[in-house]
Enzyme design. Structure first.
Site, PDB file in Angstrom:
ATOM      1  N   ASP A 131      -8.030  10.553  10.841  1.00 58.23           N
ATOM      2  CA  ASP A 131      -7.263  10.309   9.619  1.00 58.23           C
ATOM      3  C   ASP A 131      -8.188   9.837   8.502  1.00 58.23           C
ATOM      4  O   ASP A 131      -8.151  10.361   7.375  1.00 58.23           O
ATOM      5  CB  ASP A 131      -6.180   9.258   9.906  1.00 58.23           C
ATOM      6  CG  ASP A 131      -5.352   8.918   8.686  1.00 58.23           C
ATOM      7  OD1 ASP A 131      -5.882   8.250   7.769  1.00 58.23           O
ATOM      8  OD2 ASP A 131      -4.175   9.303   8.636  1.00 58.23           O
TER       9      ASP A 131
ATOM     10  N   GLN B 264     -11.376  12.987  -1.186  1.00 61.33           N
ATOM     11  CA  GLN B 264     -11.972  12.479  -2.424  1.00 61.33           C
ATOM     12  C   GLN B 264     -12.924  13.510  -3.034  1.00 61.33           C
ATOM     13  O   GLN B 264     -13.423  13.313  -4.144  1.00 61.33           O
ATOM     14  CB  GLN B 264     -12.718  11.169  -2.150  1.00 61.33           C
ATOM     15  CG  GLN B 264     -11.929  10.130  -1.367  1.00 61.33           C
ATOM     16  CD  GLN B 264     -10.536   9.884  -1.902  1.00 61.33           C
ATOM     17  OE1 GLN B 264     -10.354   9.552  -3.070  1.00 61.33           O
ATOM     18  NE2 GLN B 264      -9.525  10.047  -1.053  1.00 61.33           N
TER      19      GLN B 264
ATOM     20  N   ASP C 228       0.765  10.696   4.759  1.00 64.42           N
ATOM     21  CA  ASP C 228       0.856  10.354   3.350  1.00 64.42           C
ATOM     22  C   ASP C 228       0.839  11.616   2.495  1.00 64.42           C
ATOM     23  O   ASP C 228       1.294  12.670   2.948  1.00 64.42           O
ATOM     24  CB  ASP C 228      -0.294   9.411   2.964  1.00 64.42           C
ATOM     25  CG  ASP C 228      -1.661  10.074   3.128  1.00 64.42           C
ATOM     26  OD1 ASP C 228      -1.735  11.262   3.523  1.00 64.42           O
ATOM     27  OD2 ASP C 228      -2.674   9.404   2.834  1.00 64.42           O
TER      28      ASP C 228
ATOM     29  N   ASN D  62       0.818  -1.215   0.000  1.00 69.69           N
ATOM     30  CA  ASN D  62       0.000   0.000   0.000  1.00 69.69           C
ATOM     31  C   ASN D  62       0.854   1.268   0.000  1.00 69.69           C
ATOM     32  O   ASN D  62       1.089   1.882   1.035  1.00 69.69           O
ATOM     33  CB  ASN D  62      -0.927  -0.028   1.221  1.00 69.69           C
ATOM     34  CG  ASN D  62      -1.797   1.208   1.324  1.00 69.69           C
ATOM     35  OD1 ASN D  62      -1.904   1.996   0.386  1.00 69.69           O
ATOM     36  ND2 ASN D  62      -2.419   1.382   2.489  1.00 69.69           N
TER      37      ASN D  62
ATOM     38  N   TYR E 109      -5.444   3.446  -4.209  1.00 62.95           N
ATOM     39  CA  TYR E 109      -5.494   2.386  -3.182  1.00 62.95           C
ATOM     40  C   TYR E 109      -6.590   1.380  -3.496  1.00 62.95           C
ATOM     41  O   TYR E 109      -6.408   0.170  -3.314  1.00 62.95           O
ATOM     42  CB  TYR E 109      -5.735   3.008  -1.809  1.00 62.95           C
ATOM     43  CG  TYR E 109      -6.111   1.992  -0.760  1.00 62.95           C
ATOM     44  CD1 TYR E 109      -5.144   1.211  -0.138  1.00 62.95           C
ATOM     45  CD2 TYR E 109      -7.452   1.808  -0.400  1.00 62.95           C
ATOM     46  CE1 TYR E 109      -5.498   0.260   0.816  1.00 62.95           C
ATOM     47  CE2 TYR E 109      -7.809   0.875   0.552  1.00 62.95           C
ATOM     48  CZ  TYR E 109      -6.830   0.100   1.159  1.00 62.95           C
ATOM     49  OH  TYR E 109      -7.180  -0.838   2.095  1.00 62.95           O
TER      50      TYR E 109
END
Length: 344
Positions: A319, A327, A251, A87, A111
């Site tokens: 998170d 998104q 990330d 990942n 992902y």
């Protein structure tokens, strides 16, 4: 300070990213007042997001579909470990097409493409949860698993890491990640530390500044523990007495959202580099600062949301909330930073 706060303060990903932010030059975090206002503004979205923890199923949520693996909790735990081993790094290089996978009558990217490709492989009876198989998996087999439009970045790294995971499981855990989960003794902190100790590709660390601070992010190791907790509802293989110790997973999507909220602010030089999509190098000071600021900013937003809602909130849930916000087009007006790395 409560006991749970003390645990978090001494957890290396929290403590060392806090040290970075005391010295950071190119990334700053907004005032507590602004963060509190953002918590108030996001509270309705947060309440809607939290419905997923109350047993309310959302047919549009890919997790319910793509993480539905096997007929036992043990098998799902093994599959999740393979998923989190792979990942990282889904954005395409300039001129390359986005990697997409077709599964379940729709196309997936990022992902979700990884999860879809691994579930498709599982449906095809490819023994991904068998440590002896992945320890010797061939280039050809992995290309077949990842088949789709375009190609997943860092294919060779993923092949090497999958083989490494199989070998380390055989060498240290009798070929089964479930044995390592039991060795964690229901401690999220201990299980994270076991993962980074025995699986080098999870050893997400950096050195920062003139005084060479060792910084521990442990992003994918923490995600694995969080995936267990979420998948099993905090029960059985997902039962952890200290799940609150986990930090945000640093990330490239979360800082994009935090920057859109003006919670993270970049220096002029860094802003120009990110906005012009000029890659950062893994471990360079600006990149470390972005990730460290992400961890610390999520903690501050979590605290703000707790004040607004009157409820205790886990960092891993905050998170996930920010990741889902990412998104939405509203939070994509400025690009995420580019850094080709095996860690995120």
């Amino acid at each position: 300070m409560g006991r749970e706060n003390i645990r978090r303060e001494i957890f290396p990903p929290f403590a060392t990213t806090q040290m970075v932010m005391r010295r950071a030059k190119d990334v700053t975090i907004a005032s507590s007042e602004l963060i509190h206002r953002r918590a108030e503004e996001l509270s309705d979205k947060w309440k809607q997001f939290c419905r997923r923890f109350d047993g309310v199923k959302n047919d549009e949520d890919p997790v319910a579909f793509l993480h539905n693996i096997g007929t036992s909790n043990e098998e799902l735990a093994r599959w999740l470990f393979v998923l989190d081993t792979l990942n990282y790094s889904f954005w395409p290089d300039p001129g390359e097409s986005l990697w997409t996978v077709e599964y379940g009558e729709r196309k997936w990217s990022g992902y979700w493409a990884l999860a879809a490709s691994l579930k498709r492989a599982y449906d095809e009876s490819i023994p991904l949860t068998d440590a002896y198989f992945i320890a010797e998996i061939s280039d050809r087999d992995l290309r077949h698993i990842f088949r789709g439009e375009g190609m997943i970045p860092l294919f060779e790294s993923r092949l090497a890491h999958l083989r490494e995971a199989g070998r380390m499981l055989i060498k240290h855990w009798d070929g089964d990640v479930v044995n390592m989960i039991y060795a964690g003794d229901q401690s999220a902190k201990k299980l994270v530390e076991l993962v980074v100790k025995y699986f080098p590709s999870f050893r997400d660390e950096a050195v920062y500044g003139v005084d060479k601070i060792k910084v521990f992010f442990w992003k994918r190791a923490q995600i694995y523990v969080a995936d267990l907790y979420t998948s099993f509802g905090g029960q059985g293989l997902g039962s952890f007495r200290d799940i609150d110790v986990l930090t945000a997973f640093a990330d490239y999507k979360l800082p994009q959202v935090l920057r859109a909220l003006s919670i993270l602010n970049y220096s002029k030089e860094l802003a120009e580099q990110v906005d012009n999509r000029l890659p950062l190098q893994p471990g360079e000071p600006k990149e470390v600062e972005i990730r460290a600021a992400t961890v610390q900013a999520v903690e501050l937003l979590r605290t703000g949301m707790e004040t607004v809602t009157g409820n205790e909130i886990l960092s891993i849930h905050m998170d996930q909330f920010l990741w889902y916000l990412g998104q939405e087009d509203t939070f994509r007006k400025k690009p995420y930073h580019l850094c080709r790395t095996i860690f995120y």
